[in-house]
Design a protein around this motif. Sequence first.
Motif, PDB file in Angstrom:
ATOM      1  N   ASP A  43     -24.815  15.370 -14.962  1.00  0.00           N
ATOM      2  CA  ASP A  43     -25.862  14.908 -15.889  1.00  0.00           C
ATOM      3  C   ASP A  43     -26.966  15.945 -16.030  1.00  0.00           C
ATOM      4  O   ASP A  43     -27.485  16.171 -17.137  1.00  0.00           O
ATOM      5  CB  ASP A  43     -26.454  13.580 -15.398  1.00  0.00           C
ATOM      6  CG  ASP A  43     -25.482  12.428 -15.533  1.00  0.00           C
ATOM      7  OD1 ASP A  43     -24.482  12.562 -16.252  1.00  0.00           O
ATOM      8  OD2 ASP A  43     -25.725  11.376 -14.888  1.00  0.00           O
ATOM      9  N   TYR A  44     -27.335  16.583 -14.921  1.00  0.00           N
ATOM     10  CA  TYR A  44     -28.416  17.558 -14.981  1.00  0.00           C
ATOM     11  C   TYR A  44     -27.997  18.788 -15.789  1.00  0.00           C
ATOM     12  O   TYR A  44     -28.762  19.294 -16.608  1.00  0.00           O
ATOM     13  CB  TYR A  44     -28.848  17.981 -13.577  1.00  0.00           C
ATOM     14  CG  TYR A  44     -30.099  18.826 -13.587  1.00  0.00           C
ATOM     15  CD1 TYR A  44     -31.345  18.237 -13.539  1.00  0.00           C
ATOM     16  CD2 TYR A  44     -30.026  20.218 -13.655  1.00  0.00           C
ATOM     17  CE1 TYR A  44     -32.504  19.003 -13.570  1.00  0.00           C
ATOM     18  CE2 TYR A  44     -31.170  20.995 -13.691  1.00  0.00           C
ATOM     19  CZ  TYR A  44     -32.401  20.382 -13.642  1.00  0.00           C
ATOM     20  OH  TYR A  44     -33.543  21.153 -13.678  1.00  0.00           O
ATOM     21  N   ARG A  46     -25.747  18.906 -18.122  1.00  0.00           N
ATOM     22  CA  ARG A  46     -25.625  18.514 -19.526  1.00  0.00           C
ATOM     23  C   ARG A  46     -26.982  18.521 -20.226  1.00  0.00           C
ATOM     24  O   ARG A  46     -27.114  19.045 -21.331  1.00  0.00           O
ATOM     25  CB  ARG A  46     -25.000  17.125 -19.633  1.00  0.00           C
ATOM     26  CG  ARG A  46     -24.861  16.641 -21.087  1.00  0.00           C
ATOM     27  CD  ARG A  46     -24.366  15.209 -21.174  1.00  0.00           C
ATOM     28  NE  ARG A  46     -22.949  15.115 -20.835  1.00  0.00           N
ATOM     29  CZ  ARG A  46     -22.472  14.538 -19.728  1.00  0.00           C
ATOM     30  NH1 ARG A  46     -23.318  14.015 -18.833  1.00  0.00           N
ATOM     31  NH2 ARG A  46     -21.180  14.485 -19.495  1.00  0.00           N
ATOM     32  N   LEU A  47     -27.972  17.962 -19.596  1.00  0.00           N
ATOM     33  CA  LEU A  47     -29.286  17.848 -20.228  1.00  0.00           C
ATOM     34  C   LEU A  47     -30.166  19.062 -19.975  1.00  0.00           C
ATOM     35  O   LEU A  47     -30.856  19.545 -20.884  1.00  0.00           O
ATOM     36  CB  LEU A  47     -30.007  16.592 -19.725  1.00  0.00           C
ATOM     37  CG  LEU A  47     -31.418  16.353 -20.282  1.00  0.00           C
ATOM     38  CD1 LEU A  47     -31.351  16.085 -21.782  1.00  0.00           C
ATOM     39  CD2 LEU A  47     -32.083  15.186 -19.557  1.00  0.00           C
ATOM     40  N   GLY A  48     -30.155  19.572 -18.746  1.00  0.00           N
ATOM     41  CA  GLY A  48     -31.173  20.522 -18.336  1.00  0.00           C
ATOM     42  C   GLY A  48     -30.836  21.991 -18.428  1.00  0.00           C
ATOM     43  O   GLY A  48     -31.747  22.826 -18.514  1.00  0.00           O
ATOM     44  N   TYR A  49     -29.549  22.351 -18.403  1.00  0.00           N
ATOM     45  CA  TYR A  49     -29.205  23.771 -18.395  1.00  0.00           C
ATOM     46  C   TYR A  49     -29.532  24.389 -19.749  1.00  0.00           C
ATOM     47  O   TYR A  49     -28.882  24.104 -20.762  1.00  0.00           O
ATOM     48  CB  TYR A  49     -27.732  23.958 -18.037  1.00  0.00           C
ATOM     49  CG  TYR A  49     -27.264  25.392 -18.043  1.00  0.00           C
ATOM     50  CD1 TYR A  49     -28.035  26.405 -17.462  1.00  0.00           C
ATOM     51  CD2 TYR A  49     -26.049  25.754 -18.612  1.00  0.00           C
ATOM     52  CE1 TYR A  49     -27.613  27.714 -17.460  1.00  0.00           C
ATOM     53  CE2 TYR A  49     -25.605  27.069 -18.613  1.00  0.00           C
ATOM     54  CZ  TYR A  49     -26.399  28.048 -18.039  1.00  0.00           C
ATOM     55  OH  TYR A  49     -25.983  29.364 -18.045  1.00  0.00           O
ATOM     56  N   ALA A  50     -30.534  25.239 -19.773  1.00  0.00           N
ATOM     57  CA  ALA A  50     -31.103  25.721 -21.039  1.00  0.00           C
ATOM     58  C   ALA A  50     -30.131  26.538 -21.869  1.00  0.00           C
ATOM     59  O   ALA A  50     -30.228  26.569 -23.103  1.00  0.00           O
ATOM     60  CB  ALA A  50     -32.368  26.534 -20.757  1.00  0.00           C
ATOM     61  N   ARG A  52     -26.771  26.292 -22.020  1.00  0.00           N
ATOM     62  CA  ARG A  52     -25.455  25.673 -22.188  1.00  0.00           C
ATOM     63  C   ARG A  52     -24.885  25.914 -23.577  1.00  0.00           C
ATOM     64  O   ARG A  52     -23.697  26.211 -23.736  1.00  0.00           O
ATOM     65  CB  ARG A  52     -25.558  24.172 -21.899  1.00  0.00           C
ATOM     66  CG  ARG A  52     -24.276  23.404 -22.144  1.00  0.00           C
ATOM     67  CD  ARG A  52     -24.350  21.989 -21.586  1.00  0.00           C
ATOM     68  NE  ARG A  52     -25.366  21.175 -22.232  1.00  0.00           N
ATOM     69  CZ  ARG A  52     -25.199  20.550 -23.401  1.00  0.00           C
ATOM     70  NH1 ARG A  52     -24.065  20.708 -24.071  1.00  0.00           N
ATOM     71  NH2 ARG A  52     -26.148  19.795 -23.900  1.00  0.00           N
ATOM     72  N   SER A 292     -34.472  21.040 -22.776  1.00  0.00           N
ATOM     73  CA  SER A 292     -34.054  19.661 -22.532  1.00  0.00           C
ATOM     74  C   SER A 292     -34.861  18.651 -23.344  1.00  0.00           C
ATOM     75  O   SER A 292     -34.343  17.580 -23.709  1.00  0.00           O
ATOM     76  CB  SER A 292     -34.164  19.325 -21.043  1.00  0.00           C
ATOM     77  OG  SER A 292     -35.501  19.481 -20.594  1.00  0.00           O
ATOM     78  N   ARG A 295     -33.212  18.489 -26.689  1.00  0.00           N
ATOM     79  CA  ARG A 295     -31.913  17.818 -26.580  1.00  0.00           C
ATOM     80  C   ARG A 295     -32.082  16.297 -26.473  1.00  0.00           C
ATOM     81  O   ARG A 295     -31.313  15.534 -27.057  1.00  0.00           O
ATOM     82  CB  ARG A 295     -31.176  18.320 -25.331  1.00  0.00           C
ATOM     83  CG  ARG A 295     -30.556  19.680 -25.480  1.00  0.00           C
ATOM     84  CD  ARG A 295     -29.662  20.018 -24.313  1.00  0.00           C
ATOM     85  NE  ARG A 295     -29.196  21.399 -24.423  1.00  0.00           N
ATOM     86  CZ  ARG A 295     -29.063  22.214 -23.396  1.00  0.00           C
ATOM     87  NH1 ARG A 295     -29.362  21.799 -22.177  1.00  0.00           N
ATOM     88  NH2 ARG A 295     -28.640  23.437 -23.571  1.00  0.00           N
ATOM     89  N   GLU A 296     -33.084  15.869 -25.721  1.00  0.00           N
ATOM     90  CA  GLU A 296     -33.246  14.441 -25.460  1.00  0.00           C
ATOM     91  C   GLU A 296     -33.964  13.709 -26.585  1.00  0.00           C
ATOM     92  O   GLU A 296     -33.598  12.584 -26.931  1.00  0.00           O
ATOM     93  CB  GLU A 296     -34.007  14.251 -24.145  1.00  0.00           C
ATOM     94  CG  GLU A 296     -34.042  12.810 -23.666  1.00  0.00           C
ATOM     95  CD  GLU A 296     -34.581  12.682 -22.244  1.00  0.00           C
ATOM     96  OE1 GLU A 296     -34.513  11.569 -21.690  1.00  0.00           O
ATOM     97  OE2 GLU A 296     -35.069  13.695 -21.693  1.00  0.00           O
ATOM     98  N   ARG A 374     -33.839  26.091 -16.600  1.00  0.00           N
ATOM     99  CA  ARG A 374     -34.163  24.963 -17.469  1.00  0.00           C
ATOM    100  C   ARG A 374     -35.037  25.389 -18.646  1.00  0.00           C
ATOM    101  O   ARG A 374     -35.079  24.708 -19.669  1.00  0.00           O
ATOM    102  CB  ARG A 374     -34.858  23.867 -16.666  1.00  0.00           C
ATOM    103  CG  ARG A 374     -35.014  22.584 -17.461  1.00  0.00           C
ATOM    104  CD  ARG A 374     -35.145  21.365 -16.608  1.00  0.00           C
ATOM    105  NE  ARG A 374     -35.166  20.158 -17.421  1.00  0.00           N
ATOM    106  CZ  ARG A 374     -35.146  18.939 -16.954  1.00  0.00           C
ATOM    107  NH1 ARG A 374     -35.078  18.743 -15.642  1.00  0.00           N
ATOM    108  NH2 ARG A 374     -35.177  17.896 -17.753  1.00  0.00           N
TER     109      ARG A 374
END
Length: 417
Positions: A43-44, A46-50, A52, A292, A295-296, A374
Amino acid sequence: MRLLLIATLLAACGMSQATAKIDDKQNLLTPNQIQQDLQSFIDYVRLGYAYRDEKQTDFATFEQCVRQQSTELKDKMQLSRRLNHCLEHWYDHHADVTPRPKDYYLPMPTASGLWAQWQDGKAIVTNVPFMGPAYQQGFRAGMQVLRLNGVPVEQAIEQANVSGFDEARSWTLNRLLTGKRQQRLSLEVHWRGKTEIKLLDIEAIVQEVIAEKPLLTQNRFGAVGYIRPENSLGNNALIQAFDDAMHQLQDTQAMILDLRHTPSGGNTEVARGIMSRFINVRQPYQTHELVSIEREFGVKRAWQEFVFPRGDFQYDKPLIVLCNKWTGSMGEGLTIGLHGMGRATVIGTQMSQLLGAIYSETLPHSQLNYLLPREKLFHINGTPREAFMPDQVVEQQNHDQSKDVILDIALKQLQSL
């Protein structure tokens, strides 16, 4: 950051079998705990890796790697090995899970004795720190690596390239050359018309990294002052040590700030503390983007970080910053900051290209720490930090390697003023 990476190296030292067995028992995890930690990690990322979305990696492939035969994972170190292995799908040497198993690859560039590039179908050594362990073992920039431990180097890269992407070949090559604790790599190299086998002693490189050093080295070259942080940008005590050095070098006519010994990065307090001695007014030094949030919520968030003048005097004379592949993370931030503020000329090679600003998080059950970029970071002119190039690029293989050519070029420029 430096303390954490060096602690990782120290933790990789051999343990007695009895101690290892005790640790294994203490680090056992239930299947449910394993699954929860795996999910938290996925989950981290997917959301946090700048970065990606900038990689070729398919996220589903990464997730499959993490979950594959996860019921076989029983303890903390097995989990660490799995997560570090799967992170290699992103071929990012600023992404890490600690502690690592003691027989896993060492962190780049902190434990890298030399640096190479896969170019035109060849593995070419491009950087060897002057008088460093690899240099003293006979390695030089310009050498072509033909075989690694007897295996043709292209085959070795293909076997170790977790992502399978061509753009990850140089990253994989350097992962192999950084190696593991206690290793001695046999490298068949071709240089100056001669082919020979040289041994790269990884343990000697590690011992040099973890050896006790002063916070900085200072010197005078005639009227030119010289300050080199010794991989200490993560130690707040460097701020006072730097101030002391500045006082002793206040009467010089120019300054060299050598950031070639900063592979483990550091923190912004130390970096801003250093930069603040070279400016007279508040100035931005880098731009951050927290990916992130967009993304969110679909809302972009970015901001500039500022430096304020500090100390009882500001050094306003000519300044040159030296950099190379061991100018890492916060060392890279310092370099682009002083450059962006119009305060320094930069001489050297491309830097470590460590992506972004890392955040450290802890998995709930195993208590493994994972560090991932991040935030994306940029020069104030908009250039991604990892894409920055020095004002004067020095290709080490094109110069006399019996001396510190980058320092020599800087001194000649300043002494001619």
